[in-house]
Design a protein around this motif. Structure first.
Motif, PDB file in Angstrom:
ATOM      1  N   GLY A  29     -13.519   0.529   6.335  1.00  0.00           N
ATOM      2  CA  GLY A  29     -12.582   1.575   6.304  1.00  0.00           C
ATOM      3  C   GLY A  29     -11.801   2.151   7.622  1.00  0.00           C
ATOM      4  N   ILE A  30     -12.585   2.232   8.672  1.00  0.00           N
ATOM      5  CA  ILE A  30     -12.024   2.301   9.939  1.00  0.00           C
ATOM      6  C   ILE A  30     -11.088   1.308  10.432  1.00  0.00           C
ATOM      7  CG2 ILE A  30     -12.444   2.849  12.520  1.00  0.00           C
ATOM      8  CD1 ILE A  30     -15.025   4.397  11.459  1.00  0.00           C
ATOM      9  N   LEU A  31     -11.599   0.009  10.219  1.00  0.00           N
ATOM     10  CA  LEU A  31     -10.721  -1.082  10.677  1.00  0.00           C
ATOM     11  C   LEU A  31      -9.639  -0.910   9.887  1.00  0.00           C
ATOM     12  CD1 LEU A  31     -13.642  -3.738  11.269  1.00  0.00           C
ATOM     13  CD2 LEU A  31     -12.201  -2.646  12.951  1.00  0.00           C
ATOM     14  N   MET A  32      -9.495  -0.965   8.648  1.00  0.00           N
ATOM     15  CA  MET A  32      -8.382  -0.745   7.781  1.00  0.00           C
ATOM     16  C   MET A  32      -7.388   0.455   8.124  1.00  0.00           C
ATOM     17  SD  MET A  32      -7.025  -2.655   5.313  1.00  0.00           S
ATOM     18  CE  MET A  32      -5.920  -2.706   4.206  1.00  0.00           C
ATOM     19  N   ALA A  33      -8.157   1.420   8.678  1.00  0.00           N
ATOM     20  CA  ALA A  33      -7.102   2.485   8.947  1.00  0.00           C
ATOM     21  C   ALA A  33      -6.365   2.113  10.662  1.00  0.00           C
ATOM     22  CB  ALA A  33      -8.116   3.909   9.280  1.00  0.00           C
ATOM     23  N   VAL A  34      -7.185   1.565  11.382  1.00  0.00           N
ATOM     24  CA  VAL A  34      -6.503   1.043  12.627  1.00  0.00           C
ATOM     25  C   VAL A  34      -5.262  -0.158  12.199  1.00  0.00           C
ATOM     26  CG1 VAL A  34      -6.905  -0.446  14.740  1.00  0.00           C
ATOM     27  CG2 VAL A  34      -8.779   1.487  13.994  1.00  0.00           C
ATOM     28  N   PHE A  35      -5.732  -1.228  11.429  1.00  0.00           N
ATOM     29  CA  PHE A  35      -4.648  -1.762  10.940  1.00  0.00           C
ATOM     30  C   PHE A  35      -3.285  -1.191  10.588  1.00  0.00           C
ATOM     31  CE2 PHE A  35      -2.624  -4.207   7.579  1.00  0.00           C
ATOM     32  CZ  PHE A  35      -2.227  -5.384   8.491  1.00  0.00           C
ATOM     33  N   LEU A  36      -3.506  -0.332   9.616  1.00  0.00           N
ATOM     34  CA  LEU A  36      -2.441   0.224   9.034  1.00  0.00           C
ATOM     35  C   LEU A  36      -1.443   1.421  10.020  1.00  0.00           C
ATOM     36  CD1 LEU A  36      -3.653   1.539   5.478  1.00  0.00           C
ATOM     37  CD2 LEU A  36      -1.971  -0.296   5.965  1.00  0.00           C
ATOM     38  N   SER A  37      -2.355   2.208  10.790  1.00  0.00           N
ATOM     39  CA  SER A  37      -1.580   2.947  11.802  1.00  0.00           C
ATOM     40  C   SER A  37      -1.167   2.223  12.933  1.00  0.00           C
ATOM     41  CB  SER A  37      -2.544   4.070  12.015  1.00  0.00           C
ATOM     42  OG  SER A  37      -3.722   3.519  12.984  1.00  0.00           O
TER      43      SER A  37
ATOM     44  N   ALA B  50      -5.021  -1.676  30.337  1.00  0.00           N
ATOM     45  CA  ALA B  50      -5.824  -1.898  29.191  1.00  0.00           C
ATOM     46  C   ALA B  50      -5.065  -2.589  28.282  1.00  0.00           C
ATOM     47  CB  ALA B  50      -6.311  -0.526  28.605  1.00  0.00           C
ATOM     48  N   THR B  51      -5.638  -3.517  27.478  1.00  0.00           N
ATOM     49  CA  THR B  51      -5.113  -4.264  26.350  1.00  0.00           C
ATOM     50  C   THR B  51      -4.876  -3.304  25.223  1.00  0.00           C
ATOM     51  OG1 THR B  51      -7.211  -4.913  25.293  1.00  0.00           O
ATOM     52  CG2 THR B  51      -6.039  -6.495  27.225  1.00  0.00           C
ATOM     53  N   LYS B  52      -4.124  -3.774  24.036  1.00  0.00           N
ATOM     54  CA  LYS B  52      -3.747  -3.285  22.973  1.00  0.00           C
ATOM     55  C   LYS B  52      -5.194  -2.866  22.377  1.00  0.00           C
ATOM     56  CE  LYS B  52      -1.124  -1.502  19.453  1.00  0.00           C
ATOM     57  NZ  LYS B  52      -0.517  -0.327  19.623  1.00  0.00           N
ATOM     58  N   MET B  53      -6.077  -3.751  22.244  1.00  0.00           N
ATOM     59  CA  MET B  53      -7.515  -3.350  21.370  1.00  0.00           C
ATOM     60  C   MET B  53      -8.327  -2.426  22.274  1.00  0.00           C
ATOM     61  SD  MET B  53      -6.908  -5.072  18.816  1.00  0.00           S
ATOM     62  CE  MET B  53      -8.623  -4.998  17.913  1.00  0.00           C
TER      63      MET B  53
ATOM     64  N   SER C 124     -11.086   7.115   0.718  1.00  0.00           N
ATOM     65  CA  SER C 124     -11.109   8.666   1.592  1.00  0.00           C
ATOM     66  C   SER C 124     -11.243   8.169   2.974  1.00  0.00           C
ATOM     67  CB  SER C 124     -12.485   9.112   0.994  1.00  0.00           C
ATOM     68  OG  SER C 124     -12.386   9.507  -0.468  1.00  0.00           O
ATOM     69  N   ILE C 125     -11.929   7.098   3.385  1.00  0.00           N
ATOM     70  CA  ILE C 125     -12.220   7.089   4.615  1.00  0.00           C
ATOM     71  C   ILE C 125     -11.024   6.376   5.170  1.00  0.00           C
ATOM     72  CG2 ILE C 125     -13.523   5.656   6.385  1.00  0.00           C
ATOM     73  CD1 ILE C 125     -15.733   5.571   4.542  1.00  0.00           C
ATOM     74  N   ILE C 126     -10.377   5.449   4.803  1.00  0.00           N
ATOM     75  CA  ILE C 126      -8.932   4.912   5.185  1.00  0.00           C
ATOM     76  C   ILE C 126      -7.916   6.167   5.318  1.00  0.00           C
ATOM     77  CG2 ILE C 126      -6.999   3.251   4.658  1.00  0.00           C
ATOM     78  CD1 ILE C 126      -9.144   1.590   3.348  1.00  0.00           C
ATOM     79  N   SER C 127      -7.728   6.693   4.378  1.00  0.00           N
ATOM     80  CA  SER C 127      -6.767   7.653   4.235  1.00  0.00           C
ATOM     81  C   SER C 127      -6.952   8.747   5.392  1.00  0.00           C
ATOM     82  CB  SER C 127      -6.543   8.484   3.065  1.00  0.00           C
ATOM     83  OG  SER C 127      -6.321   7.678   1.862  1.00  0.00           O
ATOM     84  N   LEU C 128      -8.077   9.185   5.526  1.00  0.00           N
ATOM     85  CA  LEU C 128      -8.161  10.423   6.721  1.00  0.00           C
ATOM     86  C   LEU C 128      -8.328   9.760   7.985  1.00  0.00           C
ATOM     87  CD1 LEU C 128     -10.748  12.792   4.944  1.00  0.00           C
ATOM     88  CD2 LEU C 128      -8.337  13.189   5.317  1.00  0.00           C
ATOM     89  N   ALA C 129      -8.906   8.494   8.141  1.00  0.00           N
ATOM     90  CA  ALA C 129      -8.882   7.936   9.541  1.00  0.00           C
ATOM     91  C   ALA C 129      -7.360   7.673   9.788  1.00  0.00           C
ATOM     92  CB  ALA C 129      -9.645   6.845   9.452  1.00  0.00           C
ATOM     93  N   GLU C 130      -6.760   7.108   8.893  1.00  0.00           N
ATOM     94  CA  GLU C 130      -5.394   6.602   9.374  1.00  0.00           C
ATOM     95  C   GLU C 130      -4.662   7.977   9.542  1.00  0.00           C
ATOM     96  OE1 GLU C 130      -1.185   4.908   7.446  1.00  0.00           O
ATOM     97  OE2 GLU C 130      -2.978   4.988   6.229  1.00  0.00           O
ATOM     98  N   THR C 131      -4.547   8.705   8.967  1.00  0.00           N
ATOM     99  CA  THR C 131      -3.859  10.224   9.515  1.00  0.00           C
ATOM    100  C   THR C 131      -4.398  10.791  10.702  1.00  0.00           C
ATOM    101  OG1 THR C 131      -3.680  10.848   6.948  1.00  0.00           O
ATOM    102  CG2 THR C 131      -3.490  12.632   8.718  1.00  0.00           C
TER     103      THR C 131
END
Length: 288
Positions: A88-96, A185-188, A160-167
């Protein structure tokens, strides 16, 4: 001036009343669970109830040991968290931070759709698709069990994890990331060493909601768990605390019904402990 002051005073009173109503509801639920759950624990014995390995509530000589339920709930929730939280956190990072506007515009509504799907639909898909897949893949006689529970719960906690983490990640001031990039620093590196730590409060809130849904889910779990009071094993049918209540409450009476209320009390205590631990860990992280 008087009108403005009166409006602010009225709104203050309304918010204060809402706060007290919320606290009163929590206290009422807590009191009800304690009053309803303690009699059975007292009659059965707290050791026999919490650490007994046999549940036979409808037998001529009934047994009310819920250790298998407790361990199955813990294993199912931990398994879902181990898979779901990083994903979920990685997906949120990807989306944001990574996805372009078109891709994010397609993926984000899909995540929101997952959040709106009723739990019984997850259970139905798990029963029709996932359970036969597990049975064929591992050569089992029955695909229901802890593995199916973990996979279904993982999918259910992701929205739940993706939505709140992305926000939370989208709310990180861009100056933080720009300063990190300016220092070489690099992007990652910027994402994982600057953005995620800065957004940890929102990410933690998503984790709390995800864990709460995982440990409190009943219908979807009941459809794929097998509902046999076995000790937890990846390919064995199991019964969780929530499914034990759901499958027997409709016909339970007497001590059996009181024991189900006691299971609800144990589940309530578990959720309170999880929230307390996560909040303490978050506050310590903020102090550091």
């Amino acid at each position: 001036m008087n009108k403005k002051y009166l409006t602010e005073h009225v709104m203050h009173v309304i918010f204060l009343v809402c706060g007290f109503v919320t606290i009163a509801c929590v206290l009422a639920i807590s009191l009800y669970m304690i009053i309803s759950g303690l009699p059975a624990i007292k009659e059965i014995g707290i050791i026999n109830f919490l650490f007994g390995t046999k549940w036979a509530s409808t037998a001529a000589d009934p047994s009310y040991g819920i250790l298998a339920f407790i361990l199955s709930s813990i294993c199912g929730t931990l398994g879902a968290c181990v898979l779901g939280i990083p994903l979920g956190i990685l997906m949120a990072v990807f989306l944001s931070k990574m996805a372009n506007t078109k891709v994010a515009g397609v993926v984000r509504p899909a995540v929101e759709l997952l959040a709106g799907i009723p739990s019984v639909v997850y259970g139905l898909i798990g029963m029709i698709v996932l359970v036969p897949f597990i049975r064929r893949t591992f050569g089992l006689t029955n695909g229901t069990g802890l593995l199916a529970v973990i996979i279904v719960l993982t999918v259910m906690i992701l929205p739940s994890i993706i939505s709140l983490a992305e926000t939370a990640l989208s709310s990180v001031p861009p100056e933080y990331e720009e300063a990190s990039l300016a220092l070489g620093a690099t992007k990652m590196e910027t994402v994982f060493k600057v953005s995620i730590p800065a957004a940890k409060s929102g990410i933690a809130a998503g984790v709390v909601l995800g864990v709460g849904r995982a440990i409190g889910e009943a219908m979807a779990v009941m459809m794929v768990a097998g509902n046999v009071p076995n000790m937890p094993s990846l390919f064995n049918s199991v019964t969780l605390l929530t499914t034990a209540i759901a499958k027997e409450m409709s016909y339970a009476s007497g001590l059996q019904r009181q024991a189900l209320y006691s299971i609800g009390l144990v589940l309530f205590v578990f959720i309170m402990i999880i929230n307390l631990v996560l909040n303490v860990a978050l506050k310590r992280g903020n102090k550091k």
